[in-house]
Design a protein around this motif. Structure first.
Motif, PDB file in Angstrom:
ATOM      1  N   GLN A 142      57.843  76.681  12.024  1.00 19.10           N
ATOM      2  CA  GLN A 142      58.055  75.562  11.119  1.00 19.10           C
ATOM      3  C   GLN A 142      56.841  75.415  10.216  1.00 19.10           C
ATOM      4  N   ILE A 143      57.102  75.281   8.913  1.00 16.46           N
ATOM      5  CA  ILE A 143      56.050  75.111   7.917  1.00 16.46           C
ATOM      6  C   ILE A 143      56.437  73.972   6.990  1.00 16.46           C
ATOM      7  N   ASN A 144      55.467  73.167   6.607  1.00 15.89           N
ATOM      8  CA  ASN A 144      55.715  72.002   5.771  1.00 15.89           C
ATOM      9  C   ASN A 144      56.248  72.408   4.394  1.00 15.89           C
ATOM     10  N   THR A 145      57.094  71.561   3.839  1.00 17.36           N
ATOM     11  CA  THR A 145      57.725  71.832   2.542  1.00 17.36           C
ATOM     12  C   THR A 145      56.695  72.061   1.449  1.00 17.36           C
ATOM     13  N   GLN A 146      55.663  71.244   1.418  1.00 12.76           N
ATOM     14  CA  GLN A 146      54.622  71.365   0.390  1.00 12.76           C
ATOM     15  C   GLN A 146      53.878  72.690   0.517  1.00 12.76           C
ATOM     16  N   ASP A 147      53.524  73.065   1.742  1.00 11.59           N
ATOM     17  CA  ASP A 147      52.813  74.330   1.952  1.00 11.59           C
ATOM     18  C   ASP A 147      53.690  75.521   1.559  1.00 11.59           C
ATOM     19  N   ALA A 148      54.957  75.463   1.918  1.00  9.39           N
ATOM     20  CA  ALA A 148      55.869  76.559   1.586  1.00  9.39           C
ATOM     21  C   ALA A 148      56.003  76.711   0.076  1.00  9.39           C
ATOM     22  N   LYS A 149      56.066  75.582  -0.618  1.00  6.97           N
ATOM     23  CA  LYS A 149      56.184  75.634  -2.076  1.00  6.97           C
ATOM     24  C   LYS A 149      54.950  76.264  -2.703  1.00  6.97           C
ATOM     25  N   GLU A 150      53.774  75.877  -2.202  1.00  5.36           N
ATOM     26  CA  GLU A 150      52.531  76.420  -2.756  1.00  5.36           C
ATOM     27  C   GLU A 150      52.405  77.918  -2.505  1.00  5.36           C
ATOM     28  N   LEU A 151      52.940  78.393  -1.387  1.00  6.80           N
ATOM     29  CA  LEU A 151      52.860  79.818  -1.046  1.00  6.80           C
ATOM     30  C   LEU A 151      54.063  80.610  -1.529  1.00  6.80           C
ATOM     31  N   GLY A 152      55.016  79.947  -2.131  1.00  2.00           N
ATOM     32  CA  GLY A 152      56.211  80.627  -2.623  1.00  2.00           C
ATOM     33  C   GLY A 152      57.129  81.106  -1.509  1.00  2.00           C
ATOM     34  N   ILE A 153      57.115  80.411  -0.372  1.00  6.03           N
ATOM     35  CA  ILE A 153      57.913  80.809   0.793  1.00  6.03           C
ATOM     36  C   ILE A 153      59.221  80.023   0.799  1.00  6.03           C
ATOM     37  N   ARG A 154      60.322  80.736   0.951  1.00  5.00           N
ATOM     38  CA  ARG A 154      61.633  80.101   0.974  1.00  5.00           C
ATOM     39  C   ARG A 154      62.178  80.012   2.402  1.00  5.00           C
ATOM     40  N   GLN A 155      63.165  79.155   2.579  1.00  7.20           N
ATOM     41  CA  GLN A 155      63.797  78.963   3.877  1.00  7.20           C
ATOM     42  C   GLN A 155      64.308  80.286   4.442  1.00  7.20           C
ATOM     43  N   HIS A 156      63.995  80.550   5.714  1.00  7.34           N
ATOM     44  CA  HIS A 156      64.446  81.726   6.472  1.00  7.34           C
ATOM     45  C   HIS A 156      63.881  83.041   5.950  1.00  7.34           C
ATOM     46  N   GLU A 157      62.813  82.963   5.176  1.00  2.82           N
ATOM     47  CA  GLU A 157      62.142  84.164   4.693  1.00  2.82           C
ATOM     48  C   GLU A 157      61.148  84.639   5.747  1.00  2.82           C
ATOM     49  N   LYS A 158      60.974  85.940   5.867  1.00  2.00           N
ATOM     50  CA  LYS A 158      60.011  86.478   6.824  1.00  2.00           C
ATOM     51  C   LYS A 158      58.604  86.335   6.252  1.00  2.00           C
ATOM     52  N   ILE A 159      57.674  85.866   7.100  1.00  2.00           N
ATOM     53  CA  ILE A 159      56.300  85.660   6.672  1.00  2.00           C
ATOM     54  C   ILE A 159      55.350  86.283   7.695  1.00  2.00           C
ATOM     55  N   LYS A 160      54.094  86.442   7.297  1.00  2.00           N
ATOM     56  CA  LYS A 160      53.061  86.977   8.180  1.00  2.00           C
ATOM     57  C   LYS A 160      52.096  85.850   8.538  1.00  2.00           C
ATOM     58  N   VAL A 161      51.802  85.745   9.846  1.00  2.00           N
ATOM     59  CA  VAL A 161      50.865  84.734  10.337  1.00  2.00           C
ATOM     60  C   VAL A 161      49.748  85.448  11.087  1.00  2.00           C
ATOM     61  N   LYS A 162      48.482  85.112  10.758  1.00  2.00           N
ATOM     62  CA  LYS A 162      47.328  85.785  11.356  1.00  2.00           C
ATOM     63  C   LYS A 162      46.399  84.763  12.005  1.00  2.00           C
ATOM     64  N   SER A 163      45.769  85.193  13.106  1.00  2.00           N
ATOM     65  CA  SER A 163      44.646  84.450  13.678  1.00  2.00           C
ATOM     66  C   SER A 163      43.498  85.423  13.891  1.00  2.00           C
ATOM     67  N   ARG A 164      42.424  84.955  14.484  1.00  2.05           N
ATOM     68  CA  ARG A 164      41.296  85.843  14.756  1.00  2.05           C
ATOM     69  C   ARG A 164      41.616  86.870  15.844  1.00  2.05           C
ATOM     70  N   ARG A 165      42.759  86.724  16.495  1.00  2.00           N
ATOM     71  CA  ARG A 165      43.104  87.592  17.627  1.00  2.00           C
ATOM     72  C   ARG A 165      44.250  88.557  17.350  1.00  2.00           C
ATOM     73  N   GLY A 166      45.046  88.270  16.332  1.00  2.00           N
ATOM     74  CA  GLY A 166      46.173  89.149  16.060  1.00  2.00           C
ATOM     75  C   GLY A 166      47.014  88.629  14.920  1.00  2.00           C
ATOM     76  N   GLU A 167      48.103  89.338  14.626  1.00  2.00           N
ATOM     77  CA  GLU A 167      49.004  88.911  13.568  1.00  2.00           C
ATOM     78  C   GLU A 167      50.445  89.199  13.964  1.00  2.00           C
ATOM     79  N   ILE A 168      51.364  88.408  13.426  1.00  2.00           N
ATOM     80  CA  ILE A 168      52.783  88.567  13.714  1.00  2.00           C
ATOM     81  C   ILE A 168      53.586  88.393  12.437  1.00  2.00           C
ATOM     82  N   GLU A 169      54.836  88.823  12.476  1.00  2.00           N
ATOM     83  CA  GLU A 169      55.803  88.498  11.445  1.00  2.00           C
ATOM     84  C   GLU A 169      56.901  87.664  12.077  1.00  2.00           C
ATOM     85  N   THR A 170      57.308  86.607  11.379  1.00  2.00           N
ATOM     86  CA  THR A 170      58.325  85.720  11.925  1.00  2.00           C
ATOM     87  C   THR A 170      59.099  85.081  10.791  1.00  2.00           C
TER      88      THR A 170
END
Length: 689
Positions: free
Chosen positions: A608-636
């Motif tokens: 789940q990502i906030n509407t404002q953040d998604a708009k700023e990043l150009g992310i649409r509903q049900h689109e695949k995105i990449k999430v990273k931390s200092r330990r690893g990364e995933i696609e979801t």
């Protein structure tokens, strides 16, 4: 000639999922589970089931079940006999122990199997190898509850039963999404609301539980202590504390009062306006009987134990403890998380929370188990996540029963790398899991439908588990595996196949109950047995909530300073990730993903990502995105919503290559709980998608 009507048998048992302890009937035809019917006489769920309980029969006969021991030879697993597996395990563990000592072994016990399995495993580890390196998965859910509630009240269990919310006039759900994680406990809250009892939910996310509340208070993630301290400041400032209760029934008030004086205005920390804090503080303090219900939103942090103690502080300050309709109640996430702790699958206590450090207790256990005097160790063993950190040095061999740490522990990449350092690993489970890949021996266990025993629910009810069908292939009942291993090593006192003896042993752990309370005596005992909550100083601790609190007993309050999470958002990782559950899955989906309807509802991970953040990043509903931390990364998959605040993300913890690829291994110093609920991440739109 009419067709023959099939014969159906109903076997009353207990749901194998969360810690509510719902009763159900497995429907059996021709030796196979073919369905589930709710057990209508259960005082817990009253004939209702959640989606997981209603489908729990489906995985029992899955073609994916493990059916024979497997031994790794080279890079491949080959089928083996039980004799081969038993001999290899006994040989490897004994060699390791003899050469490197008791701290070279690790034992991880499931909270999903019956009490009798948990007791047998911890006993085998202690008797055979003189080690306290034994822990269970309460460590990564309610370890802080055991520690925090014990420090406040003298016992690490819920103070009141689920149905007792009907005696409240204010219900506070703090860091709990009970509607999805504990639906039948949430049903009690809904019943209370229909009676006119007010429900307040405190959660950073607008969860399904927040939707049912009369009031939802959003606060910044992981700022529980600051918010609780501010409430207590205003309660004391306005003279709303229960002065008589505080004076006669608590210790530590002056320390608490001095600490909270610094927390009059914490809006810059919590995000909650000061006037709202005042309003809620008054409401809680003025309630005749207010109850706090919490879950992993409180515990799975490096401040977990202090968060729990803050809940205790609030209840004692206002006298909302020790009476029906009050209390501080954790909702247990797994069917036997309470029981695994009760059985002594813990690094510093034996069954019944008898401390290993006490010489007289060790002597008593040695006598009970037929061991030489002075043979049991007094040291605090290594906890579950610390065992992972010690793989290779000093821990060389590990035994994992019914756990899937590759998916459920923080920082999955670290877990995988650690398991590879072991010289020898045994995994005992009902399905092939992601963790099995790292094992040297994989053993097929029996599921809840294939064994007799007991689960202990989150409200300390001992619920019967009854065998309905035979285990597949060569699978064995888990406690018999440990009995056989013990016999291979020449140990006595482990022949547990007799049901009467097994239940009798359990009853003996709780001296306040006669053995007959758990005995079958030729008839089927249906209703669960309510155990008291141990040596609490501020009852009522029983599941009936009818006992009167001891008027001379006292609890302990603590002055606790707020401290931020171990890892906070910054310029490189500007988002805060929270994790949790969904109603359709259970932990690592080993069971639920083999139920067709549950898989259909949530077949893959999402965030789940906030509407404002998604708009700023150009992310649409049900689109695949990449999430990273200092330990690893995933696609979801992105789910765009205002249920989460800007710069806050929420992700379910059930999926491989999911949330725990990102989470932090930093530990609560008191309970050793890893910070599964809070880490800093970045989010990227996948352009090619």
């Amino acid at each position: 000639m009419s067709a023959e009507i099939p014969t159906l048998t109903y076997v009353p048992t207990t749901c194998p999922y969360c810690g509510v302890g719902c009763g159900l009937n497995l429907v059996v035809q021709d030796g196979k589970c073919v369905g589930v019917e709710p057990y209508k006489r259960s005082p817990i769920n009253e004939g209702k089931l959640c989606p997981k309980g209603a489908t729990c029969w489906e995985f029992v006969h899955s073609p994916d079940r493990l059916t024979t021991p497997l031994i790794k030879k080279g890079d491949k697993f080959e089928k083996a006999s039980w004799d081969e597996a038993f001999d290899l395990i006994a040989k490897k563990f004994k060699e390791t122990s003899d050469k490197l000592g008791p701290k070279s072994l690790g034992f991880q016990v499931s909270c999903r199997t019956v009490n009798e399995d948990c007791y047998a495993m911890q006993k085998w580890a202690r008797v055979a190898f003189k080690t306290n390196n034994i822990d269970n998965c309460a460590r990564i859910c309610h370890g802080p509850s055991v520690a925090g509630l014990s420090l406040c009240f003298g016992s690490g269990a819920a103070t009141n039963p689920f149905e007792d919310v009907l005696n409240s006039d204010l219900i506070v759900l703090w860091g709990s999404n009970a509607v999805e994680a504990h639906p039948l406990a949430a049903r009690r809250v809904i019943q209370a609301k229909k009676k006119g009892i007010k429900v307040v939910v405190l959660d950073p996310r607008y969860s399904p539980t927040a939707r049912l509340a009369d009031e939802w208070i959003r606060f910044n993630p992981s700022t529980h202590i600051a918010l609780a301290n501010s409430m207590m400041y205003w309660i004391i400032k306005e003279g709303l504390e229960d002065k008589e209760f505080v004076k006669k029934r608590t210790k530590g008030f002056e320390d608490l009062k001095k600490t909270v004086e610094k927390y009059a205005d914490v809006e810059n920390i919590t995000g909650v306006p000061t006037e709202k804090v005042k309003e809620f503080a008054r409401e809680y303090a003025n309630a005749k009987s207010a109850v706090i219900i919490y879950c992993l939103g409180i515990t799975e942090l490096t401040t977990g134990t202090d968060n729990v103690r803050s809940m205790g502080n609030l209840s004692m300050l206002t006298g909302n403890i020790g009476r029906p309709g009050t209390g501080v109640n954790p909702l247990r996430g797994q069917n036997n998380v309470q029981g695994a702790c009760d059985m002594g699958a813990y690094p510093n206590v034996y069954s019944g929370y008898q401390k290993c450090e006490v010489a007289d207790i060790r002597a008593s256990m040695e006598k009970s188990w037929g061991m030489p005097a002075g043979s049991l160790p007094d040291w605090y063993g290594v906890t579950l996540t610390e065992q992972i950190n010690q793989c290779g040095d000093p821990i060389k061999a590990m035994y994992i029963l019914g756990l899937n740490p590759v998916v459920s522990y923080p920082d999955s990449n670290h877990v995988k790398a650690s398991l590879e350092k072991l010289d020898f690993l045994v995994v005992q489970d009902i399905f092939w899991t992601e963790t099995c890949e790292y094992a040297d021996v994989v053993l097929p266990g029996a599921c809840f439908a294939e064994k007799d025993g007991t689960f202990t629910s989150g409200e300390r009810r001992v619920n019967r588990v009854r065998k309905a069908v035979d285990a597949p292939g060569e699978s064995k009942i888990d406690y018999l595996v440990f009995a056989e291993l013990a016999q291979r090593m020449g140990l006595k006192g482990f022949r547990l196949e007799d049901r009467e003896r097994c239940l009798g042993r359990y009853a003996c752990l709780h001296a306040q109950h006669a053995r007959r309370d758990l005995r079958e005596d030729g008839k089927t005992r249906i209703r669960p047995l309510a155990l008291p909550g141990g040596r609490s100083t501020l009852g009522p601790r029983s599941c009936t909530a009818r006992s009167s609190p001891a008027q001379t007993a006292s609890g302990t309050s603590f002055g606790i300073e707020y401290r931020p999470p171990a890892e906070v958002a910054d310029a490189e990782y500007p988002f805060t990730l929270m994790t949790g559950r969904v109603i359709f899955h259970y932990h690592t989906r080993t069971q639920t993903d083999r139920c067709e309807v549950l898989h259909y509802e949530v077949p893959e991970s999402y965030i789940q990502i906030n509407t404002q953040d998604a708009k700023e990043l150009g992310i649409r509903q049900h689109e695949k995105i990449k999430v990273k931390s200092r330990r690893g990364e995933i696609e979801t998959i992105a789910r765009v919503t205002d249920d989460v605040a800007p710069k806050v993300l929420y992700m379910a913890m059930h999926f491989d290559k999911g949330a725990n690829t990102l989470t932090n291994t930093a530990l609560d110093p008191l309970s050793k709980m890893p910070e599964l609920k809070h880490c800093a991440v970045s989010v990227e739109k996948i352009r090619e998608a």
